[in-house]
Scaffold this active site. Structure first.
Site, PDB file in Angstrom:
ATOM      1  N   GLY A  66     -28.327  48.561  14.556  1.00  0.00           N
ATOM      2  CA  GLY A  66     -29.081  48.125  15.740  1.00  0.00           C
ATOM      3  C   GLY A  66     -29.382  49.272  16.681  1.00  0.00           C
ATOM      4  CB  SER A  83     -34.630  49.823  16.840  1.00  0.00           C
ATOM      5  OG  SER A  83     -34.153  48.523  17.136  1.00  0.00           O
ATOM      6  CE1 TYR A 100     -24.032  37.847  21.412  1.00  0.00           C
ATOM      7  CE2 TYR A 100     -22.592  37.304  23.249  1.00  0.00           C
ATOM      8  CZ  TYR A 100     -23.375  38.223  22.567  1.00  0.00           C
ATOM      9  OH  TYR A 100     -23.485  39.512  23.037  1.00  0.00           O
TER      10      TYR A 100
END
Ligand code: NDP
Length: 242
Positions: A10, A12, A149
């Site tokens: 992750g 980016s 989550y």
């Protein structure tokens, strides 16, 4: 001497991007994983340096295995792994499908298992390694519509403790960071109606920035943290400390 190789999932944008930039500043070769080609290429052209992008959907274990094999073939042993990729959807528990639950577990928790499995042996053979899991303050307290989550992030904290017990004896430390509210894409929807409430709960009256998390990771990858393992570090402006 050959530079140490780091992998950030992750990378980016957001927190992962800040961690990649910190690792470049620290002299690492940085390989990041993401799915957004446009953002990833923009990052590489803006930042330059020893920064490399592999496209991989981390919800797919077969794709992870293949990507890790390619990374090892191209760069050799990976010394630093930051499991950062994550998603957050907002779904009331009574409406939550098994697919929704599994997607969150696959991206936020299971991917960390697959990346650790791919790279831990090389770290052990090298007698030095750093694994950092980006968990969340949601591992510590519940939040509305986030049962999936919160469970995934608490899973990362448990995994961090147990993996440390097995790996730290070989010079491979395993730690987690539990950020509070950091101003990135993932929280924008919730910020639109909850920002003032959150700021009210914080001792430091500002949102976190990706660099706040990257600074904690900087300590945890350094030799200065050699005796720190199995820990989950809260970085949240005091929001969990009434
Ligand atoms: P962003 O939404 O800005 O970034 C999420 C990153 O995860 C992107 O780089 C994205 O890459 C990557 N990603 C998501 N799904 C996948 C996938 N299936 N395969 C590969 N990469 C994927 O959020 P943050 O930077 O804020 O989040 C980073 C981490 O920090 C997450 O784990 C999040 O849970 C955690 N966190 C964030 C907090 C915050 O307040 N911001 C608080 C606590 C924890 P791409 O889009 O290119 O696929």
């Amino acid at each position: 001497m050959r530079k140490k190789v780091s992998v950030v999932t992750g990378g980016s944008r957001g927190i992962g991007r800040a961690i990649c930039e910190m690792l470049l500043d620290e002299g690492y070769t940085v390989v990041f994983i993401a799915t957004n080609d446009k953002k990833s290429r923009e990052f590489i052209s803006e930042r330059g340096g020893d920064l490399h992008y592999y496209r991989c959907d981390v919800s797919d274990p077969v794709a992870i295995e293949e990507t890790c094999r390619r990374i090892k073939d191209e760069f050799g042993t990976v010394s630093v792994l930051v499991n950062n990729a994550g998603i957050q959807t907002h779904v009331p528990f009574l409406e939550m499908s098994a697919e929704c639950w599994m997607q969150t577990m696959d991206i936020n928790l299971n991917s960390a298992f697959y990346f650790c499995r791919a790279f831990a042996q090389g770290m052990v053979d090298n007698k030095w390694g750093r694994i950092i899991n980006i968990a969340s303050m949601s591992a510590r307290r519940g939040s509305n519509k986030h049962v999936h989550y919160c469970a995934s992030k608490a899973g990362l904290v448990g995994m961090t403790r147990a993996l440390s017990l097995e790996l730290a004896r070989y010079g491979v430390t395993v730690n987690a960071v539990c950020p509070g509210i950091v101003d990135t894409d993932i929280v924008q929807e919730t910020l639109s109606f909850k920002k003032e409430i959150w700021l009210g709960e914080m001792h430091v009256k500002r949102l976190g920035q990706p660099a706040d998390v990257a600074n904690a990771v900087k300590f945890l990858v350094s030799d200065a943290s050699d005796w720190v393992s199995g820990q989950s570090l809260d970085i949240n402006g005091g929001i969990l400390t009434p």
